[in-house]
Design a protein around this motif. Structure first.
Motif, PDB file in Angstrom:
ATOM      1  N   THR A 364       2.660 -17.227  -7.075  1.00 51.28           N
ATOM      2  CA  THR A 364       1.254 -16.859  -6.872  1.00 51.28           C
ATOM      3  C   THR A 364       0.391 -18.111  -6.941  1.00 51.28           C
ATOM      4  N   GLU A 422     -11.878 -12.432   0.818  1.00 52.36           N
ATOM      5  CA  GLU A 422     -11.869 -11.096   1.395  1.00 52.36           C
ATOM      6  C   GLU A 422     -12.080 -10.068   0.289  1.00 52.36           C
ATOM      7  N   SER A 442      -4.993 -15.130  -4.070  1.00 53.04           N
ATOM      8  CA  SER A 442      -4.151 -15.760  -3.053  1.00 53.04           C
ATOM      9  C   SER A 442      -4.994 -16.580  -2.088  1.00 53.04           C
ATOM     10  N   ASN A 444      -4.789 -17.803   1.276  1.00 54.64           N
ATOM     11  CA  ASN A 444      -4.006 -17.649   2.509  1.00 54.64           C
ATOM     12  C   ASN A 444      -4.404 -18.719   3.516  1.00 54.64           C
ATOM     13  N   HIS A 448       0.266 -19.180   6.669  1.00 55.12           N
ATOM     14  CA  HIS A 448       0.644 -17.856   6.169  1.00 55.12           C
ATOM     15  C   HIS A 448       0.388 -16.773   7.218  1.00 55.12           C
ATOM     16  N   TYR A 449      -0.205 -17.134   8.340  1.00 54.42           N
ATOM     17  CA  TYR A 449      -0.531 -16.188   9.397  1.00 54.42           C
ATOM     18  C   TYR A 449       0.231 -16.539  10.678  1.00 54.42           C
ATOM     19  N   LEU A 456      -0.530 -11.547   8.755  1.00 49.27           N
ATOM     20  CA  LEU A 456       0.291 -12.338   7.856  1.00 49.27           C
ATOM     21  C   LEU A 456       1.735 -12.368   8.341  1.00 49.27           C
ATOM     22  N   ARG A 460       5.120 -13.086   3.639  1.00 49.30           N
ATOM     23  CA  ARG A 460       3.873 -13.025   2.864  1.00 49.30           C
ATOM     24  C   ARG A 460       3.383 -11.586   2.754  1.00 49.30           C
ATOM     25  N   ASP A 464       2.863  -9.411  -0.741  1.00 48.10           N
ATOM     26  CA  ASP A 464       1.624  -8.728  -1.127  1.00 48.10           C
ATOM     27  C   ASP A 464       1.871  -7.252  -1.417  1.00 48.10           C
ATOM     28  N   LEU A 474      -4.844  -7.775  -5.864  1.00 48.38           N
ATOM     29  CA  LEU A 474      -4.798  -8.955  -5.005  1.00 48.38           C
ATOM     30  C   LEU A 474      -6.168  -9.269  -4.437  1.00 48.38           C
ATOM     31  N   GLN A 476      -7.595 -11.927  -1.696  1.00 44.58           N
ATOM     32  CA  GLN A 476      -7.159 -12.889  -0.680  1.00 44.58           C
ATOM     33  C   GLN A 476      -8.327 -13.756  -0.237  1.00 44.58           C
TER      34      GLN A 476
END
Length: 477
Positions: A364, A422, A442, A444, A448-449, A456, A460, A464, A474, A476
C-alpha cells in the motif's frame, strides 16, 4: 523534377519524367514518384468504380518503365538517406506492392539494417509499411520496436490482423500479445483477435504459450468478447496440462482470477498434494508458492462457494514483501513524495505508514487509522485487534462515520499538492467495537492504468477489490 512529378496527370507521365531523365533524379525524388503513382491509381480506381469497372495496380506493375523505376531504387537504395528509404517503403506499401516483390524485400532489408539510426517518426512509418505476415515476427522481435510504444501502428494493425490471424504462428501471436501487454494498449479489436486465435488453437498449444496469450487480457482488465466460450475452453485445457508446467498454470489462473473468473476444477488440481509436491521439488518453488498463496486468499475473499481443497497453511507466504519493482523504478515520476509531505504536515509522521505490505501481500502507498470521531491516530496507539483485517464485514454506523472522516482528510489533502483525490469508496465497514477504521491511501500513477484510459490494470484492480473486502477504506489519488 519534384514539381514536374507532382504536376503529372497520368501514370505514364510520372514514369516518363523519372525514367527518361536519370541524371536529374535524386534519392528524394523516388518516394515522391511512388506517392504520386499511388494517388493517380487511386483516382483511376475511383473512376472505374463509378463506371462499373474493376481496375487495380496490376497493369502498371507490368509496364517496362515501372520496372525500370523499381530497379533504379533497388540499385541505389543502400546510398539513400534514411528519410528516402522510409518514404519509399511507406509509398510502396500504400501503392499495394506485394510483400514478396523485389522492391519491397530490398527496402525492408535496408530499413531493418538501419533501425538503430531511425528517429521515432521513421520507425513508425517503417512498421506501418512492413505490415505483412512475413515481416510481423521481425517487427515484434525488434528491440527498438519493443521498447517504444507505436500506437498508430497498433491501431492500424487492429483493423487488418483479424483477416490474417489464421496464418500467423503461435510464436508471432505471442510476440504481439507481449508487446500490447508491456505498453498497456487496451485495443479491444486486437485483444479479441488474440482471444479468437486462442479459442481455435488452444488445444494444440503448450501451456507456456497459452500463458503469454492470456496475459494481455488480465493486464488490460479486459474480458474478451468470446469469454463465455474461451474461459471454459481454457479450463478444459488446464485440467489436462496443469502438471506439465506448474508456473504457467498458476500464471493462467492468476489472469483468470484478476478477471473474476474462478475455475473450480482446476483449483482442485493446483491445491492437491500431488501438485504441491511436484512444485516444491522444482527450481521455481517460491514463485509458485507466492502465486498459490494469493490464489488461496482470493478464493477466501471472492469465491465463497468453493468447497474443494485449499493451500496447506505451512506453504502460505506473502505474494510481495516490498513495493513492486515498477513502482520503485518510477518513484521519481510519482506523486507519492508530494502526498507523503502533505500527510507529514497534516497528521504527522507517526500517524501513517508508507509502503506497508498487508496480507496477503499487497503493498500500500499509505496506511492510516482513523477513529469514529474523525481523528487520525498515531500508529502506536492503535490496538492490535483493530489492525487485524476482517473479511466480509457489513456496513455500520461506524463505517459511515469513517467515510465522513476520510472525506474531510482528502479535502485537506487538496490544499497541499497539484492532485485531486477521488471520492473514497464506501468501505465494507468495521465492527462496532473497533476503535479505528483502516484507510489505504493509493497514489494511482499512469502505469497503474491502461494507456490513455481510466481503467486500472488487472493486478491493481484485484488488489483494490481484495482490500475493500478485507475492510479497508480505499482513497484513490
Amino acid at each position: 523534377m519534384k514539381r514536374l512529378i507532382e504536376r503529372s496527370r497520368s501514370v505514364g507521365e510520372v514514369l516518363r519524367w523519372v525514367t527518361q531523365n536519370p541524371s536529374k533524379v535524386s534519392a528524394s525524388h523516388y518516394p515522391i514518384a511512388l506517392h504520386k503513382l499511388g494517388q493517380l491509381l487511386q483516382q483511376q480506381q475511383g473512376q472505374a468504380t463509378v463506371n462499373g469497372e474493376s481496375r487495380g495496380p496490376g497493369q502498371m506493375l507490368e509496364q517496362p518503365e515501372f520496372q525500370t523505376l523499381c530497379q533504379a531504387i533497388i540499385s541505389g537504395c543502400s546510398k539513400f538517406d534514411n528519410f528516402s528509404i522510409v518514404n519509399c517503403l511507406y509509398a510502396a506499401a500504400a501503392l499495394g506492392l506485394p510483400g514478396e516483390s523485389p522492391l519491397v524485400r530490398v527496402l525492408e532489408d535496408e530499413s531493418r539494417s538501419r533501425l538503430g539510426r531511425f528517429n521515432q517518426k521513421d520507425v513508425s512509418m517503417v512498421f506501418s509499411s512492413e505490415a505483412n505476415n512475413k515481416a510481423l515476427e521481425a517487427i515484434f522481435s525488434s528491440q527498438l520496436f519493443y521498447e517504444n510504444r507505436q500506437e498508430r501502428f497498433i491501431r492500424s494493425m487492429a483493423e487488418w490482423l483479424p483477416r490474417k490471424a489464421e496464418n500467423l504462428t503461435p510464436y508471432t501471436m505471442a510476440l504481439i500479445a507481449k508487446y500490447v501487454a508491456r505498453h498497456r494498449l487496451r485495443e479491444p479489436r486486437l485483444l479479441d483477435t488474440i482471444a479468437n486465435f486462442l479459442l481455435k488453437r488452444g488445444e494444440q498449444l503448450d501451456s507456456k504459450v497459452i500463458q503469454k496469450l492470456v496475459f494481455p487480457f488480465s493486464r488490460m482488465n479486459y474480458r474478451p468478447s468470446n469469454h463465455s466460450e474461451l474461459f471454459p475452453k481454457l479450463e478444459a485445457i488446464l485440467e489436462q496440462k496443469a502438471g506439465s508446467s506448474p508456473l504457467a498454470t498458476v500464471n493462467i489462473l492468476m489472469s483468470m482470477f484478476q478477471l473474476s473468473h474462478f475455475p473450480q476444477t482446476v483449483l482442485h488440481q493446483v491445491f492437491s498434494p500431488a501438485f504441491i509436491t511436484n512444485v516444491m521439488s522444482s527450481p521455481y518453488a517460491l514463485i509458485v508458492r507466492r502465486y498459490l498463496s494469493l490464489l488461496d486468499a482470493a478464493v477466501e475473499l471472492e469465491f465463497r462457494d468453493y468447497s474443494g481443497p485449499r493451500l496447506d497453511p505451512r506453504y502460505r507466504v506473502l505474494m510481495f514483501e516490498h513495493a513492486l519493482t515498477a513502482d520503485e523504478a518510477n518513484r521519481k515520476y510519482s506523486y507519492k513524495g508530494l502526498v507523503a509531505e502533505a500527510l507529514r504536515q497534516l497528521v504527522g509522521e507517526e500517524c501513517y505508514r508508507q509502503d506497508e505490505v498487508l496480507p496477503p501481500g499487497y503493498c500500500t502507498d499509505f496506511l492510516l487509522w482513523i477513529n469514529r470521531s474523525g481523528t487520525v491516530l498515531p500508529l502506536s496507539r492503535v490496538p492490535a485487534a483493530s489492525k487485524a483485517p476482517s473479511a466480509h464485514t457489513t456496513t455500520s454506523p461506524a463505517a459511515i462515520s469513517l467515510r465522513s472522516s476520510v472525506l474531510a482528510l482528502t479535502s485537506d489533502l487538496q490544499d497541499f499538492a497539484p492532485f485531486a483525490p477521488e471520492t473514497p469508496s464506501s468501505p465494507p465497514g468495521s465492527r462496532e467495537n473497533n476503535l479505528a477504521g483502516r484507510v489505504v491511501l493509493s497514489v494511482n500513477d499512469k502505469w497503474h492504468y491502461c494507456q490513455n484510459s481510466d481503467i486500472l490494470v488487472g493486478s491493481r484492480a484485484m488488489r483494490d477489490r481484495h482490500l475493500r473486502l478485507l475492510g479497508y477504506c480505499l482513497v484513490q489519488v
